[in-house]
Design a protein around this motif. Sequence first.
Motif, PDB file in Angstrom:
ATOM      1  N   CYS A  86       0.835  -1.197   0.000  1.00  0.00           N
ATOM      2  CA  CYS A  86       0.000   0.000   0.000  1.00  0.00           C
ATOM      3  C   CYS A  86       0.876   1.255   0.000  1.00  0.00           C
ATOM      4  N   ALA A  87       1.998   1.225   0.716  1.00  0.00           N
ATOM      5  CA  ALA A  87       2.910   2.367   0.730  1.00  0.00           C
ATOM      6  C   ALA A  87       3.473   2.624  -0.661  1.00  0.00           C
ATOM      7  N   VAL A  88       3.852   1.564  -1.372  1.00  0.00           N
ATOM      8  CA  VAL A  88       4.363   1.714  -2.742  1.00  0.00           C
ATOM      9  C   VAL A  88       3.263   2.260  -3.648  1.00  0.00           C
ATOM     10  N   ALA A  89       2.023   1.811  -3.462  1.00  0.00           N
ATOM     11  CA  ALA A  89       0.907   2.298  -4.279  1.00  0.00           C
ATOM     12  C   ALA A  89       0.672   3.786  -4.043  1.00  0.00           C
ATOM     13  N   LEU A  90       0.736   4.236  -2.788  1.00  0.00           N
ATOM     14  CA  LEU A  90       0.544   5.654  -2.493  1.00  0.00           C
ATOM     15  C   LEU A  90       1.689   6.486  -3.085  1.00  0.00           C
ATOM     16  N   ASP A  91       2.906   5.956  -3.032  1.00  0.00           N
ATOM     17  CA  ASP A  91       4.028   6.673  -3.637  1.00  0.00           C
ATOM     18  C   ASP A  91       3.874   6.724  -5.153  1.00  0.00           C
ATOM     19  N   THR A  92       3.368   5.638  -5.737  1.00  0.00           N
ATOM     20  CA  THR A  92       3.091   5.621  -7.183  1.00  0.00           C
ATOM     21  C   THR A  92       2.071   6.697  -7.539  1.00  0.00           C
ATOM     22  N   ALA A  93       1.025   6.837  -6.730  1.00  0.00           N
ATOM     23  CA  ALA A  93       0.015   7.868  -6.979  1.00  0.00           C
ATOM     24  C   ALA A  93       0.637   9.259  -6.915  1.00  0.00           C
ATOM     25  N   ALA A  94       1.525   9.484  -5.933  1.00  0.00           N
ATOM     26  CA  ALA A  94       2.172  10.796  -5.815  1.00  0.00           C
ATOM     27  C   ALA A  94       3.064  11.078  -7.016  1.00  0.00           C
ATOM     28  N   ARG A  95       3.760  10.069  -7.519  1.00  0.00           N
ATOM     29  CA  ARG A  95       4.612  10.253  -8.694  1.00  0.00           C
ATOM     30  C   ARG A  95       3.769  10.563  -9.940  1.00  0.00           C
ATOM     31  N   LEU A  96       2.636   9.906 -10.070  1.00  0.00           N
ATOM     32  CA  LEU A  96       1.735  10.211 -11.191  1.00  0.00           C
ATOM     33  C   LEU A  96       1.191  11.625 -11.058  1.00  0.00           C
ATOM     34  N   ALA A  97       0.841  12.025  -9.843  1.00  0.00           N
ATOM     35  CA  ALA A  97       0.335  13.381  -9.631  1.00  0.00           C
ATOM     36  C   ALA A  97       1.387  14.411  -9.978  1.00  0.00           C
ATOM     37  N   HIS A  98       2.644  14.115  -9.675  1.00  0.00           N
ATOM     38  CA  HIS A  98       3.728  15.042 -10.010  1.00  0.00           C
ATOM     39  C   HIS A  98       3.909  15.148 -11.522  1.00  0.00           C
ATOM     40  N   ARG A  99       3.830  14.019 -12.213  1.00  0.00           N
ATOM     41  CA  ARG A  99       3.997  14.029 -13.674  1.00  0.00           C
ATOM     42  C   ARG A  99       2.884  14.818 -14.359  1.00  0.00           C
ATOM     43  N   HIS A 100       1.659  14.689 -13.847  1.00  0.00           N
ATOM     44  CA  HIS A 100       0.507  15.299 -14.522  1.00  0.00           C
ATOM     45  C   HIS A 100       0.010  16.560 -13.812  1.00  0.00           C
ATOM     46  N   ARG A 101       0.757  17.034 -12.803  1.00  0.00           N
ATOM     47  CA  ARG A 101       0.426  18.274 -12.089  1.00  0.00           C
ATOM     48  C   ARG A 101      -0.996  18.223 -11.515  1.00  0.00           C
ATOM     49  N   MET A 102      -1.283  17.170 -10.765  1.00  0.00           N
ATOM     50  CA  MET A 102      -2.610  16.994 -10.166  1.00  0.00           C
ATOM     51  C   MET A 102      -2.490  17.083  -8.651  1.00  0.00           C
TER      52      MET A 102
END
Length: 328
Positions: A86-102
Amino acid sequence: MTGVLVGVPVHTTVAAALRQAGSEQRQDPVDTRVLLAMLMRLDLSGSWDRFRLRCGDFDTIAAAPMSDAPSTSGYRWEDVPVTDTCAVALDTAARLAHRHRMWPLPVGLVAVALLADPASGAARALGPERAAAIDILQADVLGVTLGGLTATLPAVLAEAQRASLRPTAPPPHPTAGPPRRRGFRFTRVQLLLIAVALLGLVLFVEDRTVGDLAAPRPGDIRVPSVTITFPQITIPPPPSPFTLGIPLFLAGDCVRDTQGVIDETTERAVIEEVPCADPRAQATVLGTSIVSGSACHSRYPATDVVLVLTSGITGPTGEQFLCLDLPR
């Protein structure tokens, strides 16, 4: 204990789902399946109808016997324990948010990231519907379809998994939220000018007051007035990054070579920033160095290519080094 999403602004529904799941799990860490079910239960802004019809409702997913792999790292979001997966999934979400400025981190992006790892409890609870569920979550819950996500999601997940094995490595989002505002501070020169201006004002007011109240009388001794002229000092504004020619490449930006392709043999290139979802993107910026190219590999272990820049702020060798990560 290791913190997750430290300094990353998250949507209020995401925060509420993590806290509620942590409260209901009691001593067990929150896993991906439990968090996905809690997002379905609490999110009122997104449309989950197609997802429920295709994958099951809240009760079905919450009761599924699938769970994440046993945890060993002790990850936490605030005071809520979460599994390693779950920690890796949340970090993945943050990385996607950074890429797409969300920002703040939206519900739909977290839900997509919970299904990124096919071995996660959430993904196994959906079975063969996982791929369709990711498409539905983008369209109905996130509200936008991210271009090229089928290719980028495994790569971003791999980045997050590598980062979880290197807790001291620099994160891809140096600051997830808006930049912190620093209080205004006067410089020494500005303080000196203010003091001089105040002194001149005091002398002026005192001179006018004495002149108005004390009219000259016979026998008075007149002291000639002294005029103090202070030189004007013009403080030039600080130079902007554009006048210095500083390349505005930040960690997490995506770039391309306008004259070719960036690969392991590339040393110099004419690069420009492009959206990470743009198919022309060839590499991701990890950081910069003005010391040496080898500093990229020591500071950013994921560095695949080091490009030499000859404009902007440079180091002792007159060069600046751009540390890049190539897509896997």
